[in-house]
Design an enzyme around this catalytic site. Structure first.
Site, PDB file in Angstrom:
ATOM      1  N   ASP A 131       0.850  -1.186   0.000  1.00 56.76           N
ATOM      2  CA  ASP A 131       0.000   0.000   0.000  1.00 56.76           C
ATOM      3  C   ASP A 131       0.883   1.233   0.000  1.00 56.76           C
ATOM      4  OD1 ASP A 131      -2.731   1.312   0.380  1.00 56.76           O
ATOM      5  OD2 ASP A 131      -1.626   2.096   2.105  1.00 56.76           O
ATOM      6  N   GLU A 139      -1.420  -1.078  -6.092  1.00 57.68           N
ATOM      7  CA  GLU A 139      -2.592  -0.401  -6.614  1.00 57.68           C
ATOM      8  C   GLU A 139      -2.266   0.319  -7.919  1.00 57.68           C
ATOM      9  OE1 GLU A 139      -5.105   1.315  -3.033  1.00 57.68           O
ATOM     10  OE2 GLU A 139      -2.972   1.693  -2.716  1.00 57.68           O
ATOM     11  N   ASP A 180      -3.314   1.800   6.596  1.00 59.25           N
ATOM     12  CA  ASP A 180      -2.446   1.325   5.521  1.00 59.25           C
ATOM     13  C   ASP A 180      -2.234  -0.184   5.598  1.00 59.25           C
ATOM     14  OD1 ASP A 180      -2.255   3.949   4.715  1.00 59.25           O
ATOM     15  OD2 ASP A 180      -0.375   4.313   5.789  1.00 59.25           O
TER      16      ASP A 180
END
Length: 390
Positions: A184, A268, A350
């Site tokens: 993340d 991501e 996170d």
């Protein structure tokens, strides 16, 4: 697999002048070719019935030899490859523009991104390389042994000259400590892994922001193109170069660690350009280098036998509970701790997002409220997080 190799050159004053002469010739050929091609495009727009065929790189070089070289003797003092490769790069830039991949090429200015490419008889020996016309050039580090590059690119940045070329490298598989890891990316911490390992960003721009602002302020009050102004510009460029190098060094260490020690890496698909539009986050996002992180991870996973998985841009990694799968409707940036209303699961924001990313690549049991997959439960147990049920 082809990888780029780049190193700094160790030069004397005579060699610096010769390299600057080559870069100036390549820049002149680029600007001349760009001016000519723009005139042709304007003519074709105004005269659709009498169009001129758009020139290729070979056509541009033929016209350069016939029209320009005869008028400028300094073209014969440098290698013919410098203007030839510049026109080839111009043709590629126009091709990308016509395909709507990139914007139209622009004119080059002296001192900004000076570079040129040479090919032909190139020879590498330990810490020196021989290139056409210029001769032997020393380097600060050892060059790849047993490899003869077809072409080399020499560029200048912050008053330092660099040599780069492509090297053929065979991918090598390493022993993976962790099978699957979720990454993340964030502004406060650069990367939070699902193994509860947190990597802080370099934040080099924030560290040197005051010094950079001071140098830019002093440069404003100097006469443009004066010696003091040029000296101030060199100081600013050197500091910018230092900031970028610190950021790249941090990213290289992190991406190498991830690619070597993890089998599957899930990240991501961030909308970096959209995040840069937010004036409150733009400086912090740029200082972290999210795009460079993904670019390095892309080729390093191929090099070390890992797999890179890109999560969908709309995947709710932060809003989704990694314990029960419940998705929150809203989650503000100020909430740094994730709290689930259904199962009372609580952990860092996170870290919860990294769990959700890792679950995309893990074989899991269908989970209901209060139940988690076997892999996710084992992973949370390793990082000492105990989910609680209502």
């Amino acid at each position: 697999m082809l990888l780029g190799f780049k190193t700094e050159l160790k030069l004397n004053n005579q060699q610096r002048s010769l390299l600057a002469q080559h870069a100036g010739t390549a820049r002149h050929a680029w600007n001349w070719g760009l001016s000519l091609t723009k005139q042709i495009l304007d003519h074709n727009k105004t005269n659709p019935d009498n169009k001129i065929k758009f020139p290729t790189a070979i056509d541009l070089h033929k016209w350069l030899v016939a029209l320009v070289k005869s008028k400028h003797d300094w073209y014969y003092q440098v290698s013919k490859c410098a203007p030839q490769w510049a026109l080839r790069a111009l043709a590629n830039a126009w091709a990308r523009c016509f395909k709507k991949i990139a914007k139209p090429p622009r004119f080059k200015k002296k001192g900004k991104h000076d570079s040129f490419t040479l090919d032909g008889s190139i020879k590498c020996e330990h810490q020196k390389i021989k290139v056409p016309v210029i001769g032997w050039l020393k380097t600060y580090e050892r060059l790849p042994s047993g490899y003869k590059p077809k072409s080399v690119t020499i560029s200048q940045k912050a008053n330092r000259w660099f040599l780069s070329f492509k090297v053929e490298v065979e991918p090598k598989s390493t022993n993976k400590i962790v099978d699957v890891v979720g990454c993340d990316l964030g502004v406060k911490s650069l990367v939070t892994l699902s193994t509860n390992v947190v990597f802080e960003g370099a934040k080099s721009y924030r560290k040197y922001e005051k010094k950079l602002s001071r140098l830019q302020y002093l440069a404003r009050h100097k006469v443009k193109e004066s010696n003091n102004w040029k000296k101030a510009q060199r100081q600013i460029r050197s500091l910018h170069f230092k900031i970028a190098n610190i950021r790249k060094n941090t990213l290289h260490k992190l991406t190498t660690y991830l690619a070597k020690n993890h089998g599957k890496i899930v990240i991501e698909d961030l909308n970096v350009s959209g995040m840069m539009a937010n004036y409150k986050l733009a400086k912090a996002v740029q200082d972290m280098g999210f795009y460079e992180f993904r670019r390095q991870l892309d080729y390093k996973t191929q090099l070390y036998g890992s797999e890179l998985i890109i999560a969908d841009r709309w995947f709710p990694s932060s809003k989704k509970c990694s314990n029960c799968g419940h998705i929150k409707e809203t989650l503000s940036l100020s909430e740094r701790t994730f709290k689930c209303e259904l199962c009372s699961f609580e952990c860092g924001r996170d870290l919860n997002a990294s769990f959700n990313l890792a679950s995309l690549a893990m074989s899991s049991i269908v989970s209901a409220c209060g139940l988690v997959s076997a892999d996710t439960a084992r992973m949370k147990q390793e990082v000492n997080i105990k989910p609680t049920n209502r």
